[in-house]
Design a protein around this motif. Structure first.
Motif, PDB file in Angstrom:
ATOM      1  N   LYS A  14    -132.642  27.229 -31.836  1.00  0.00           N
ATOM      2  CA  LYS A  14    -131.609  26.744 -32.756  1.00  0.00           C
ATOM      3  C   LYS A  14    -131.708  27.453 -34.108  1.00  0.00           C
ATOM      4  O   LYS A  14    -130.685  27.809 -34.711  1.00  0.00           O
ATOM      5  N   ILE A  17    -130.289  31.031 -33.732  1.00  0.00           N
ATOM      6  CA  ILE A  17    -128.823  31.024 -33.678  1.00  0.00           C
ATOM      7  C   ILE A  17    -128.231  30.685 -35.036  1.00  0.00           C
ATOM      8  O   ILE A  17    -127.271  31.320 -35.500  1.00  0.00           O
ATOM      9  N   ALA A  18    -128.833  29.699 -35.717  1.00  0.00           N
ATOM     10  CA  ALA A  18    -128.319  29.284 -37.023  1.00  0.00           C
ATOM     11  C   ALA A  18    -128.454  30.394 -38.058  1.00  0.00           C
ATOM     12  O   ALA A  18    -127.564  30.588 -38.903  1.00  0.00           O
ATOM     13  N   ASP A  21    -125.674  32.889 -37.391  1.00  0.00           N
ATOM     14  CA  ASP A  21    -124.388  32.312 -37.780  1.00  0.00           C
ATOM     15  C   ASP A  21    -124.234  32.267 -39.298  1.00  0.00           C
ATOM     16  O   ASP A  21    -123.150  32.535 -39.832  1.00  0.00           O
ATOM     17  N   ARG A  24    -123.150  35.632 -40.592  1.00  0.00           N
ATOM     18  CA  ARG A  24    -122.060  36.214 -39.796  1.00  0.00           C
ATOM     19  C   ARG A  24    -121.243  37.232 -40.594  1.00  0.00           C
ATOM     20  O   ARG A  24    -121.034  38.363 -40.144  1.00  0.00           O
ATOM     21  N   ARG A 344    -121.463  29.227 -23.488  1.00  0.00           N
ATOM     22  CA  ARG A 344    -120.261  29.642 -24.214  1.00  0.00           C
ATOM     23  C   ARG A 344    -119.685  30.948 -23.681  1.00  0.00           C
ATOM     24  O   ARG A 344    -118.496  31.214 -23.824  1.00  0.00           O
ATOM     25  N   ASP A 394    -116.870  38.537 -32.344  1.00  0.00           N
ATOM     26  CA  ASP A 394    -117.980  37.644 -31.999  1.00  0.00           C
ATOM     27  C   ASP A 394    -118.730  38.159 -30.779  1.00  0.00           C
ATOM     28  O   ASP A 394    -119.961  38.257 -30.780  1.00  0.00           O
ATOM     29  N   ILE A 398    -121.719  39.566 -32.892  1.00  0.00           N
ATOM     30  CA  ILE A 398    -122.550  38.396 -33.220  1.00  0.00           C
ATOM     31  C   ILE A 398    -123.344  37.921 -32.007  1.00  0.00           C
ATOM     32  O   ILE A 398    -124.562  37.684 -32.088  1.00  0.00           O
ATOM     33  N   LYS A 402    -127.603  37.607 -31.333  1.00  0.00           N
ATOM     34  CA  LYS A 402    -128.309  36.412 -30.863  1.00  0.00           C
ATOM     35  C   LYS A 402    -129.100  36.714 -29.598  1.00  0.00           C
ATOM     36  O   LYS A 402    -130.253  36.280 -29.450  1.00  0.00           O
TER      37      LYS A 402
END
Length: 443
Positions: A14, A17-18, A21, A24, A344, A394, A398, A402
């Motif tokens: 987490k 990923i955070a 983000d 970004r 996702r 994305d 992005i 990740k």
């Protein structure tokens, strides 16, 4: 399996990923900037400066000038252990008709290397978070390398004379220089090279290797109308050789994916003079070393004997190319990384039948160390073409960042168990020394 839904990310995942983000917009700005300043192999000075600035901006100390333009930075984990090298490629491809081509040089990122660089620096953003770094039982090496694309013979000769660059690609030259000696596992990505409609293709597909040839056909000049019988037509010798090469194609086995392509770069002087000197460049490709060596010898034989048949000669110089990529299935670390993204993105796994008939110097790495790889979408159009474009920032920029960070984490978490198992199960084809010797003997 198309997507993975039944997985709950742990706290470290987490945080990874955070962190990405949260950065970004900074990452997208980097991706756009490096797209706009695309440069040819071994001359990626502006791109390397952008990478250096980004890595130093997040607190990393960089080493620069590796094989001319390479940039690297090291992040140590909470415990000692293996080193995972996250690789991004600095160069673009000559494609002057591309709408995003650099107007200074006609180079474009029509192969998505700026996406690789963004994934690499994005991984650095996440893995330098102190709480994340503390979970790493080893080191992560962020390495932007020059010249993945094929460097023309004339440029290679210039580089050797002026800068001492011996080998034809960045990774090959860096292997020669010992820059990968401390790497235990290489972590790579690319936009999809094998056909895939999914967001992620996990694993490393086979790719062709190649050798390059320059053939100088020599004949004898004479008046093309008054005394053609007194001359020896070097262009006819080249044309006969090209016909023979074409006829050889049915002798190549499909499983070896042999490709031979040629270009006459000098075809004579005046129209009324029998061509005395003709120069042809060629590239011979195949997906395994045995087939590559056999096809290269067949090419040489065709040129030599067709020239002799017409009273000409063929002087053949072989230049080193890339080794084939040794394929590997999806690594558990990249599967775990995809799991952490929570379903996702659509996912596909490489199959033994998949092959990319193009070449990459990642193949050279696969002969010396384990290479953990995935490819991704977010783009449309053909690689190396004017219609190649990013359609989803994305998925192109992005998400791969990740994946890179999460894959490195899963390799080095829990005492680096996954990394150690990967290292122990890998048998190199060459040592660095035997690899350098082979490439030098090859040309």
């Amino acid at each position: 399996m198309d997507t993975i839904n039944s997985y709950a990310a742990n706290e470290t995942e987490k945080k990874i990923i955070a962190a990405i983000d949260a950065n970004r917009e900074k990452l997208l700005a980097f991706a756009r900037k490096t797209a706009s300043c695309a440069e040819p192999g071994f001359f990626e000075f502006e791109t390397a400066a952008a990478v250096q600035q980004f890595l130093e901006g997040i607190g990393l100390q960089t080493e620069t000038g590796l094989a001319g333009t390479g940039v690297r930075a090291l992040q140590k984990g909470g415990q000692t252990g293996p080193r995972v090298t996250v690789i991004g490629e600095l160069d673009g491809i000559a494609c002057p008709t591309h709408p995003g081509a650099n107007p200074k040089n006609g180079i474009a990122h029509a192969c998505g290397h700026n996406a690789q660089l963004t994934a690499m620096v994005g991984a650095a953003v996440a893995l330098t978070v102190p709480e994340v770094a503390a979970q790493l039982c080893g080191e992560v090496d962020f390495f932007a390398v020059p010249a993945e694309e094929y460097v023309p013979v004339s440029v290679r000769q210039q580089l050797q004379q002026e800068r001492g660059v011996e080998f034809c690609s960045g990774k090959m030259e860096l292997i020669r220089l010992g820059a990968f000696c401390n790497t235990d596992i290489a972590l790579t990505t690319h936009v999809h090279m094998a056909p895939s409609q999914k967001d992620l293709l996990l694993g490393n597909v086979a790719c062709n290797g190649c050798v390059c040839k320059r053939v100088v056909f020599r004949g004898k000049a004479a008046h093309a109308a008054a005394a053609p019988h007194a001359g020896v037509n070097a262009l006819n010798a080249a044309g006969l050789a090209l016909s023979a090469i074409g006829l050889l194609r049915e002798t190549f086995q499909e499983k070896d994916t042999v490709r031979v392509h040629t270009n006459i770069i000098q075809g004579g002087t005046a129209l009324n003079v029998v061509p005395e000197t003709v120069v042809m460049d060629a590239m011979v490709r195949a997906c395994n070393l045995k087939a590559l060596e056999s096809a290269a010898q067949q090419f040489d034989d065709a040129c030599t004997h067709c020239a002799q048949a017409l009273g000409a000669t063929a002087e053949i110089t072989t230049y080193s190319g890339y080794l084939p990529v040794i394929p590997s299935p999806a690594h558990p670390a990249v599967i775990a990384a995809a799991n952490a993204l929570g379903g996702r993105y659509s996912i596909e796994y490489t199959e033994p039948y998949m092959i990319n008939t193009a070449c990459t110097d990642v193949g050279d790495l696969t002969h010396l160390m384990p290479v953990v790889n995935f490819t991704h979408g977010g783009v449309a159009g053909d690689l190396h073409s004017a219609d190649f474009t990013v359609t989803d920032e994305d998925t192109a920029y992005i998400m791969p960042a990740k994946m890179m960070a999460l894959s490195a984490y899963h390799l080095l978490r829990d005492g680096a168990a996954a990394a150690k198992q990967t290292i122990e199960s890998f048998t190199p084809v060459f040592t660095r020394e035997s690899y350098v010797d082979k490439i030098r003997r090859q040309g």
